[in-house]
Design a protein around this motif. Structure first.
Motif, PDB file in Angstrom:
ATOM      1  N   PHE A 107      34.490  33.809  35.893  1.00  0.00           N
ATOM      2  CA  PHE A 107      35.820  34.280  35.497  1.00  0.00           C
ATOM      3  C   PHE A 107      36.696  34.637  36.706  1.00  0.00           C
ATOM      4  O   PHE A 107      36.749  35.772  37.152  1.00  0.00           O
ATOM      5  N   GLY A 108      37.383  33.592  37.187  1.00  0.00           N
ATOM      6  CA  GLY A 108      38.199  33.696  38.400  1.00  0.00           C
ATOM      7  C   GLY A 108      39.523  34.401  38.218  1.00  0.00           C
ATOM      8  O   GLY A 108      40.096  34.870  39.195  1.00  0.00           O
ATOM      9  N   ILE A 109      40.033  34.460  37.001  1.00  0.00           N
ATOM     10  CA  ILE A 109      41.289  35.195  36.777  1.00  0.00           C
ATOM     11  C   ILE A 109      41.174  36.012  35.482  1.00  0.00           C
ATOM     12  O   ILE A 109      40.405  35.674  34.584  1.00  0.00           O
ATOM     13  N   MET A 130      32.728  38.337  37.599  1.00  0.00           N
ATOM     14  CA  MET A 130      32.435  38.310  39.034  1.00  0.00           C
ATOM     15  C   MET A 130      33.682  38.362  39.916  1.00  0.00           C
ATOM     16  O   MET A 130      33.568  38.504  41.124  1.00  0.00           O
ATOM     17  N   LEU A 131      34.866  38.176  39.316  1.00  0.00           N
ATOM     18  CA  LEU A 131      36.084  38.240  40.149  1.00  0.00           C
ATOM     19  C   LEU A 131      37.254  38.971  39.489  1.00  0.00           C
ATOM     20  O   LEU A 131      37.872  39.811  40.127  1.00  0.00           O
ATOM     21  N   ALA A 132      37.616  38.645  38.277  1.00  0.00           N
ATOM     22  CA  ALA A 132      38.840  39.193  37.679  1.00  0.00           C
ATOM     23  C   ALA A 132      38.886  40.721  37.799  1.00  0.00           C
ATOM     24  O   ALA A 132      37.868  41.393  37.648  1.00  0.00           O
ATOM     25  N   GLY A 133      40.101  41.277  38.070  1.00  0.00           N
ATOM     26  CA  GLY A 133      40.188  42.680  38.477  1.00  0.00           C
ATOM     27  C   GLY A 133      41.123  43.588  37.708  1.00  0.00           C
ATOM     28  O   GLY A 133      41.473  44.666  38.206  1.00  0.00           O
ATOM     29  N   THR A 134      41.554  43.207  36.503  1.00  0.00           N
ATOM     30  CA  THR A 134      42.419  44.101  35.723  1.00  0.00           C
ATOM     31  C   THR A 134      41.554  45.153  35.020  1.00  0.00           C
ATOM     32  O   THR A 134      40.497  44.822  34.471  1.00  0.00           O
ATOM     33  N   SER A 135      42.013  46.396  35.024  1.00  0.00           N
ATOM     34  CA  SER A 135      41.187  47.491  34.489  1.00  0.00           C
ATOM     35  C   SER A 135      40.744  47.258  33.050  1.00  0.00           C
ATOM     36  O   SER A 135      39.605  47.534  32.681  1.00  0.00           O
ATOM     37  N   THR A 150      38.406  46.674  40.649  1.00  0.00           N
ATOM     38  CA  THR A 150      39.682  46.697  39.918  1.00  0.00           C
ATOM     39  C   THR A 150      40.801  46.888  40.942  1.00  0.00           C
ATOM     40  O   THR A 150      40.589  47.486  42.006  1.00  0.00           O
ATOM     41  N   LEU A 151      41.959  46.370  40.602  1.00  0.00           N
ATOM     42  CA  LEU A 151      43.119  46.539  41.484  1.00  0.00           C
ATOM     43  C   LEU A 151      43.492  48.000  41.604  1.00  0.00           C
ATOM     44  O   LEU A 151      44.020  48.437  42.624  1.00  0.00           O
ATOM     45  N   ALA A 152      43.204  48.778  40.542  1.00  0.00           N
ATOM     46  CA  ALA A 152      43.516  50.210  40.586  1.00  0.00           C
ATOM     47  C   ALA A 152      42.690  50.905  41.678  1.00  0.00           C
ATOM     48  O   ALA A 152      43.170  51.831  42.338  1.00  0.00           O
ATOM     49  N   ASP A 176      52.796  37.668  39.217  1.00  0.00           N
ATOM     50  CA  ASP A 176      53.330  38.100  37.923  1.00  0.00           C
ATOM     51  C   ASP A 176      52.348  37.876  36.775  1.00  0.00           C
ATOM     52  O   ASP A 176      52.562  37.023  35.909  1.00  0.00           O
ATOM     53  N   TYR A 177      51.266  38.624  36.799  1.00  0.00           N
ATOM     54  CA  TYR A 177      50.351  38.643  35.656  1.00  0.00           C
ATOM     55  C   TYR A 177      49.535  39.928  35.741  1.00  0.00           C
ATOM     56  O   TYR A 177      49.763  40.748  36.646  1.00  0.00           O
ATOM     57  N   ALA A 178      48.602  40.107  34.819  1.00  0.00           N
ATOM     58  CA  ALA A 178      47.997  41.432  34.608  1.00  0.00           C
ATOM     59  C   ALA A 178      47.503  42.153  35.877  1.00  0.00           C
ATOM     60  O   ALA A 178      47.849  43.317  36.092  1.00  0.00           O
ATOM     61  N   PRO A 179      46.697  41.534  36.759  1.00  0.00           N
ATOM     62  CA  PRO A 179      46.218  42.301  37.914  1.00  0.00           C
ATOM     63  C   PRO A 179      47.345  42.671  38.878  1.00  0.00           C
ATOM     64  O   PRO A 179      47.300  43.741  39.508  1.00  0.00           O
ATOM     65  N   GLY A 180      48.375  41.808  38.967  1.00  0.00           N
ATOM     66  CA  GLY A 180      49.536  42.132  39.806  1.00  0.00           C
ATOM     67  C   GLY A 180      50.256  43.346  39.250  1.00  0.00           C
ATOM     68  O   GLY A 180      50.707  44.223  39.995  1.00  0.00           O
ATOM     69  N   VAL A 230      48.473  39.138  45.983  1.00  0.00           N
ATOM     70  CA  VAL A 230      48.286  37.784  45.437  1.00  0.00           C
ATOM     71  C   VAL A 230      46.790  37.629  45.227  1.00  0.00           C
ATOM     72  O   VAL A 230      45.996  38.234  45.955  1.00  0.00           O
ATOM     73  N   PRO A 231      46.365  36.851  44.220  1.00  0.00           N
ATOM     74  CA  PRO A 231      44.926  36.726  43.987  1.00  0.00           C
ATOM     75  C   PRO A 231      44.250  35.961  45.121  1.00  0.00           C
ATOM     76  O   PRO A 231      44.905  35.160  45.805  1.00  0.00           O
ATOM     77  N   GLY A 232      42.949  36.225  45.298  1.00  0.00           N
ATOM     78  CA  GLY A 232      42.149  35.522  46.297  1.00  0.00           C
ATOM     79  C   GLY A 232      42.469  34.037  46.269  1.00  0.00           C
ATOM     80  O   GLY A 232      42.674  33.463  45.203  1.00  0.00           O
ATOM     81  N   GLY A 233      42.565  33.430  47.439  1.00  0.00           N
ATOM     82  CA  GLY A 233      42.846  31.998  47.516  1.00  0.00           C
ATOM     83  C   GLY A 233      44.294  31.703  47.898  1.00  0.00           C
ATOM     84  O   GLY A 233      44.609  30.634  48.400  1.00  0.00           O
ATOM     85  N   GLY A 258      43.108  44.279  49.362  1.00  0.00           N
ATOM     86  CA  GLY A 258      42.653  43.322  50.372  1.00  0.00           C
ATOM     87  C   GLY A 258      42.641  41.867  49.956  1.00  0.00           C
ATOM     88  O   GLY A 258      42.314  41.000  50.776  1.00  0.00           O
ATOM     89  N   ASP A 259      43.029  41.556  48.722  1.00  0.00           N
ATOM     90  CA  ASP A 259      42.953  40.165  48.239  1.00  0.00           C
ATOM     91  C   ASP A 259      43.724  39.196  49.129  1.00  0.00           C
ATOM     92  O   ASP A 259      43.311  38.060  49.336  1.00  0.00           O
ATOM     93  N   VAL A 260      44.866  39.662  49.668  1.00  0.00           N
ATOM     94  CA  VAL A 260      45.729  38.790  50.472  1.00  0.00           C
ATOM     95  C   VAL A 260      45.084  38.468  51.824  1.00  0.00           C
ATOM     96  O   VAL A 260      45.426  37.477  52.458  1.00  0.00           O
ATOM     97  N   GLY A 307      33.939  35.663  51.680  1.00  0.00           N
ATOM     98  CA  GLY A 307      34.916  36.730  51.477  1.00  0.00           C
ATOM     99  C   GLY A 307      34.506  37.590  50.294  1.00  0.00           C
ATOM    100  O   GLY A 307      33.389  37.459  49.769  1.00  0.00           O
ATOM    101  N   PHE A 308      35.432  38.442  49.842  1.00  0.00           N
ATOM    102  CA  PHE A 308      35.110  39.376  48.751  1.00  0.00           C
ATOM    103  C   PHE A 308      34.755  38.648  47.458  1.00  0.00           C
ATOM    104  O   PHE A 308      34.010  39.168  46.634  1.00  0.00           O
ATOM    105  N   VAL A 309      35.276  37.446  47.272  1.00  0.00           N
ATOM    106  CA  VAL A 309      34.991  36.702  46.045  1.00  0.00           C
ATOM    107  C   VAL A 309      33.506  36.335  45.998  1.00  0.00           C
ATOM    108  O   VAL A 309      32.827  36.492  44.973  1.00  0.00           O
TER     109      VAL A 309
HETATM  110  C1  PHB Z   1      42.464  38.439  38.479  1.00  0.00           C
HETATM  111  O1  PHB Z   1      43.026  37.467  37.941  1.00  0.00           O
HETATM  112  O2  PHB Z   1      42.103  39.415  37.824  1.00  0.00           O
HETATM  113  C2  PHB Z   1      42.261  38.432  39.945  1.00  0.00           C
HETATM  114  C3  PHB Z   1      41.941  37.238  40.587  1.00  0.00           C
HETATM  115  C4  PHB Z   1      41.747  37.242  41.976  1.00  0.00           C
HETATM  116  C5  PHB Z   1      41.873  38.419  42.683  1.00  0.00           C
HETATM  117  C6  PHB Z   1      42.151  39.608  42.024  1.00  0.00           C
HETATM  118  C7  PHB Z   1      42.351  39.614  40.658  1.00  0.00           C
HETATM  119  O3  PHB Z   1      41.717  38.430  44.008  1.00  0.00           O
END
Ligand code: PHB
Length: 396
Positions: A107-109, A130-135, A150-152, A176-180, A230-233, A258-260, A307-309
């Motif tokens: 689950f990358g996003i 393993m990756l997505a970070g919205t609370s 989590t981004l929080a 412009d989506y949930a973790p942002g 911005v998300p990883g990548g 640190g994602d950027v 990296g963190f991913v």
């Molecule tokens: C996410 O979509 O939740 C997401 C993806 C990549 C990140 C952080 C959050 O680096």
């Protein structure tokens, strides 16, 4: 998408074949000896570099620890959802119904993790994020357990730090989506409570973002710093446009989660990245033996820096292995998720655990600055916040 078969020893294959020929319920007996994990990640499209890191990390862990745990053979079935939640849902369904997987993971996003949540609940199987970070993600199914972040966790800490470091005016640029939106909300709450001011807010699309027009607005608002999620990548492309527009010479600092500054891409960003301060859960420069071993093994196997991913993936498969050890190989969803609650271990990122209340990760968050060490760029940790729970949970 290919299916990674981990190979049978000839002896087991012969017994299995004999059983198929002579026992009416051989398929069931066979299935019970295998734990199938559906790994759904973006292997193509804009987020492909994150899918690659997750896949690499899982492969590395299995290479290091073998493909049998608690008497069960581990079988990974890799699926590419191209970071499209419609695909995620269809693939998760196919994996559950046709392949009869015991666990879904990856689950990358965030939208992908959310799309699979009702299916995990219905099938009563673990969903390892393993990756997505919205609370909110872990609240969407009692079968979700998260090994990323989590981004929080990071945005609250960088918000406090920025105000203390004397930064007064910040322009924000978030995906412009949930973790942002989580990153922005938690940063803003902490930074403004400590007296900071937000002078500009821009949101960029998740897919194929062109940062250039937004960067001009950032520059015109004359902030002390830019808060960027911005998300990883996507960090490499962001920093390229940042320096092409001359923002690296404008005195505007970059701060953020640190994602950027993903270690996977950091070296390619060049000196424009120097001095960037971010808060995050992993740095390739984390000074522990466990991390040195991890970085060396990953580099040796894949000829690139993790990296963190990758760490979220490595810990995700570790969690599955340890839970199976704890249950003696019992792999039904309720038993596995129960075993995962409260589990703790030393990750390449430092000590981590799974909060038994929320099934979310508890981990150190480090504040880091990009520096050059032996000619390479690294996020060098200079302050640690121990055992941070997700501040985005209403229960915490
Ligand atoms: C996410 O979509 O939740 C997401 C993806 C990549 C990140 C952080 C959050 O680096």
């Amino acid at each position: 998408m290919g299916r990674l078969r981990l190979g049978l020893t000839p002896a087991i294959a012969v017994v299995a074949l004999a059983a198929t020929n002579f026992m009416p319920f051989a398929r069931t007996a066979w299935a019970a000896d295998t734990v199938k994990i559906g790994l759904i990640v973006p292997m193509t499209g804009g987020q492909a570099s994150t899918g690659k890191q997750l896949d690499n990390a899982v492969k590395l862990y299995i290479q290091q620890h073998g493909d049998v745990v608690a008497g069960k053979k581990i079988e990974i079935i890799l699926k590419d959802d191209a970071a499209n939640p419609e695909n995620t849902k269809r693939l998760a369904q196919e994996l559950i119904v046709n392949e009869k997987v015991d666990i879904i993971a990856g689950f990358g996003i965030t939208p992908a993790a959310l799309a699979a949540a009702p299916l995990a609940t219905q099938a009563k199987i673990p969903e390892i994020v393993m990756l997505a970070g919205t609370s909110i993600i872990t609240e969407r199914s009692p079968y979700i357990v998260r090994t990323s972040f989590t981004l929080a966790q990071s945005s609250t800490i960088i918000g406090d730090w920025a105000a203390k470091a004397g930064i007064k005016k910040v322009a924000t640029l978030t995906s412009d989506y949930a973790p942002g939106n989580d990153a922005l909300k938690f940063f803003k709450a902490h930074f403004t409570a400590a007296g900071g001011e937000i002078v500009e807010e821009v949101k960029v699309p998740l897919a194929n973002p062109d940062f250039a027009p937004f960067l001009q607005r950032m520059k015109d608002s004359r902030p002390d710093a830019m808060f960027v999620f911005v998300p990883g990548g996507q960090g490499g492309n962001f920093m390229k446009q940042f320096s092409e527009r001359g923002l690296d010479r404008s005195g505007i600092r970059v701060i953020g989660p640190g994602d950027v500054m993903d270690d996977d891409l950091l070296n390619g960003m060049g000196d424009a990245a120097l001095g960037t301060v971010t808060a995050h859960m992993y740095s390739a420069a984390h000074p522990s033996q466990a991390n040195k071993d991890f970085v060396n093994a990953y580099k040796k196997a894949f000829n690139s820096r993790p990296g963190f991913v990758a760490v979220g993936g490595y810990d995700g498969i570790h969690l599955i292995y340890d839970a199976l050890k704890k249950t003696g190989g019992k792999a039904d969803g309720d038993t596995l998720v129960d075993a995962m609650k409260g589990m703790s271990w030393e990750s390449p990122r430092g000590p981590i655990s799974i909060d038994p209340e929320t099934r979310d990760i508890v981990q150190n968050i480090y504040i880091r600055k990009v520096e050059k060490l032996d000619g390479e760029l690294y996020n060098v940790e200079f302050e640690t916040f121990d055992a941070v729970k997700d501040p985005g949970k209403t229960r915490n």
